[in-house]
Enzyme design. Structure first.
Site, PDB file in Angstrom:
ATOM      1  N   ARG A  65      32.671 -86.332  22.249  1.00 50.17           N
ATOM      2  CA  ARG A  65      31.679 -85.441  22.866  1.00 50.17           C
ATOM      3  C   ARG A  65      31.502 -84.144  22.069  1.00 50.17           C
ATOM      4  O   ARG A  65      30.400 -83.639  21.918  1.00 50.17           O
ATOM      5  CB  ARG A  65      32.128 -85.123  24.304  1.00 50.17           C
ATOM      6  CG  ARG A  65      31.022 -84.625  25.217  1.00 50.17           C
ATOM      7  CD  ARG A  65      31.497 -84.570  26.667  1.00 50.17           C
ATOM      8  NE  ARG A  65      31.949 -85.840  27.173  1.00 50.17           N
ATOM      9  CZ  ARG A  65      31.143 -86.828  27.571  1.00 50.17           C
ATOM     10  NH1 ARG A  65      29.843 -86.658  27.553  1.00 50.17           N
ATOM     11  NH2 ARG A  65      31.630 -87.972  27.995  1.00 50.17           N
ATOM     12  N   ILE A  92      26.361 -85.759  28.811  1.00 51.65           N
ATOM     13  CA  ILE A  92      26.956 -84.466  29.171  1.00 51.65           C
ATOM     14  C   ILE A  92      27.442 -83.819  27.879  1.00 51.65           C
ATOM     15  O   ILE A  92      28.215 -84.424  27.126  1.00 51.65           O
ATOM     16  CB  ILE A  92      28.127 -84.656  30.156  1.00 51.65           C
ATOM     17  CG1 ILE A  92      27.577 -85.205  31.479  1.00 51.65           C
ATOM     18  CG2 ILE A  92      28.882 -83.349  30.371  1.00 51.65           C
ATOM     19  CD1 ILE A  92      28.654 -85.630  32.468  1.00 51.65           C
ATOM     20  N   LEU A  93      26.953 -82.617  27.623  1.00 51.05           N
ATOM     21  CA  LEU A  93      27.322 -81.940  26.374  1.00 51.05           C
ATOM     22  C   LEU A  93      28.606 -81.140  26.552  1.00 51.05           C
ATOM     23  O   LEU A  93      28.931 -80.692  27.656  1.00 51.05           O
ATOM     24  CB  LEU A  93      26.170 -81.047  25.908  1.00 51.05           C
ATOM     25  CG  LEU A  93      24.898 -81.808  25.502  1.00 51.05           C
ATOM     26  CD1 LEU A  93      23.754 -80.843  25.210  1.00 51.05           C
ATOM     27  CD2 LEU A  93      25.154 -82.726  24.295  1.00 51.05           C
ATOM     28  N   ASN A 107      18.034 -76.943  33.788  1.00 54.98           N
ATOM     29  CA  ASN A 107      18.132 -78.353  34.184  1.00 54.98           C
ATOM     30  C   ASN A 107      17.401 -78.548  35.494  1.00 54.98           C
ATOM     31  O   ASN A 107      17.283 -77.616  36.288  1.00 54.98           O
ATOM     32  CB  ASN A 107      19.614 -78.735  34.350  1.00 54.98           C
ATOM     33  CG  ASN A 107      19.787 -80.207  34.682  1.00 54.98           C
ATOM     34  OD1 ASN A 107      19.107 -81.071  34.108  1.00 54.98           O
ATOM     35  ND2 ASN A 107      20.671 -80.520  35.613  1.00 54.98           N
ATOM     36  N   THR A 108      16.891 -79.755  35.689  1.00 57.80           N
ATOM     37  CA  THR A 108      16.385 -80.120  37.012  1.00 57.80           C
ATOM     38  C   THR A 108      17.217 -81.275  37.531  1.00 57.80           C
ATOM     39  O   THR A 108      17.531 -82.223  36.796  1.00 57.80           O
ATOM     40  CB  THR A 108      14.882 -80.471  36.982  1.00 57.80           C
ATOM     41  OG1 THR A 108      14.496 -80.874  38.307  1.00 57.80           O
ATOM     42  CG2 THR A 108      14.541 -81.573  35.993  1.00 57.80           C
ATOM     43  N   HIS A 109      17.576 -81.176  38.803  1.00 57.29           N
ATOM     44  CA  HIS A 109      18.472 -82.165  39.407  1.00 57.29           C
ATOM     45  C   HIS A 109      17.799 -82.708  40.666  1.00 57.29           C
ATOM     46  O   HIS A 109      17.271 -81.926  41.466  1.00 57.29           O
ATOM     47  CB  HIS A 109      19.808 -81.488  39.748  1.00 57.29           C
ATOM     48  CG  HIS A 109      20.795 -82.421  40.366  1.00 57.29           C
ATOM     49  ND1 HIS A 109      21.468 -83.386  39.638  1.00 57.29           N
ATOM     50  CD2 HIS A 109      21.210 -82.566  41.658  1.00 57.29           C
ATOM     51  CE1 HIS A 109      22.269 -84.068  40.449  1.00 57.29           C
ATOM     52  NE2 HIS A 109      22.117 -83.588  41.676  1.00 57.29           N
ATOM     53  N   ASP A 145      25.961 -79.730  36.966  1.00 55.67           N
ATOM     54  CA  ASP A 145      25.215 -79.485  38.207  1.00 55.67           C
ATOM     55  C   ASP A 145      25.676 -78.239  38.957  1.00 55.67           C
ATOM     56  O   ASP A 145      25.506 -78.138  40.176  1.00 55.67           O
ATOM     57  CB  ASP A 145      25.228 -80.719  39.130  1.00 55.67           C
ATOM     58  CG  ASP A 145      24.528 -81.903  38.478  1.00 55.67           C
ATOM     59  OD1 ASP A 145      23.632 -81.670  37.651  1.00 55.67           O
ATOM     60  OD2 ASP A 145      24.879 -83.048  38.788  1.00 55.67           O
TER      61      ASP A 145
HETATM   62  C1  GRF Z   1      14.731 -86.459  37.016  1.00 52.27           C
HETATM   63  O1  GRF Z   1      14.772 -86.840  38.385  1.00 52.27           O
HETATM   64  C2  GRF Z   1      15.736 -85.370  36.750  1.00 52.27           C
HETATM   65  O2  GRF Z   1      16.007 -84.568  37.863  1.00 52.27           O
HETATM   66  C3  GRF Z   1      16.975 -86.142  36.427  1.00 52.27           C
HETATM   67  O3  GRF Z   1      16.508 -87.215  35.653  1.00 52.27           O
HETATM   68  C4  GRF Z   1      15.200 -87.558  36.086  1.00 52.27           C
HETATM   69  C5  GRF Z   1      14.355 -87.715  34.832  1.00 52.27           C
HETATM   70  O4  GRF Z   1      13.190 -88.417  35.102  1.00 52.27           O
HETATM   71  N1  GRF Z   1      17.950 -85.283  35.779  1.00 52.27           N
HETATM   72  P1  GRF Z   1      12.266 -89.032  33.947  1.00 52.27           P
HETATM   73  O5  GRF Z   1      13.108 -89.961  33.109  1.00 52.27           O
HETATM   74  O6  GRF Z   1      11.719 -87.896  33.156  1.00 52.27           O
HETATM   75  O7  GRF Z   1      11.187 -89.760  34.712  1.00 52.27           O
END
Ligand code: GRF
Length: 194
Positions: A65, A92-93, A107-109, A145
């Site tokens: 990693r 995971i970096l 990041n979006t989760h 996260d």
């Molecule tokens: C998203 O739901 C994001 O929150 C999560 O991975 C998904 C990526 O979606 N970390 P896509 O591959 O861009 O459709």
């Protein structure tokens, strides 16, 4: 004279629909960096954005990693990236990236953090039987996260939902909320520049 806008780099791995939303929102993207060949590469190329695949040599226990993260950082530096947006990046970096880009990785989760961390957030949401799901845009830190929350939005969990149907409902929101939050973050950073 206003300072140069920060250069945005997007890290992606998958179908690239979140990346696509970032590009469609008109956010100037200096590079897209991927950890594997995937649909996101074609999307970025079609949008005229430089793409670099920093391919993982292994997915098993032998995965180094730290060395891999170092290669990603080299790539980010080559593209003179200032701010990173992770868009479904599947690796995971290691901590080094967070010291090279302190407070500069978004990041979006697909869950309402701090609930349902991890790779299977949507599945875990369904299994828990909660009636409200959602997404969280946050600053990424060494701990997966975690990190300061920048934006959140809820969606309902509906009867008969599958992991796919719920994830898609969440992604509809992510495709709007993430680009808007990135834009605000970049503007704030640019405004704060000396
Ligand atoms: C998203 O739901 C994001 O929150 C999560 O991975 C998904 C990526 O979606 N970390 P896509 O591959 O861009 O459709």
């Amino acid at each position: 004279m206003s300072p140069e806008p920060p250069r945005l780099g997007v890290l992606a791995s998958g179908t690239g629909t979140i990346l696509s939303a970032v590009l469609d929102a008109g956010l100037a993207t200096a590079a897209v960096i991927l950890d594997r060949p995937c649909a996101a590469a074609d999307l970025a190329t079609a949008a005229g954005v430089p793409v670099e695949i920093v391919e993982r040599e292994s997915y098993g226990p032998g995965f180094d990693r730290d060395a891999y993260t170092h290669r990603v950082i080299d790539s980010l530096k080559r593209h003179q990236i200032d701010v990173i947006a992770m868009a479904g990046f599947g690796t995971i970096l290691a901590p080094e990236v967070f010291s090279v880009y302190p407070g500069r990785i978004l990041n979006t989760h697909p869950a309402l953090l701090p609930a349902f961390k991890g790779w299977h957030a949507v599945r875990d949401t369904l299994v828990a039987g909660v009636k409200v799901a959602g997404c969280t845009v946050h600053l990424a830190t060494e701990v997966v996260d975690e990190g300061p929350i920048l934006a959140q939005e809820a969606v309902p969990v509906l009867p008969g939902d599958t992991e796919d149907s719920l994830h898609e409902r969440i992604k509809v929101v992510e495709r709007r909320l993430y680009p808007a939050t990135i834009r605000l973050f970049l503007q704030t950073l640019q405004g704060a520049a000396p």
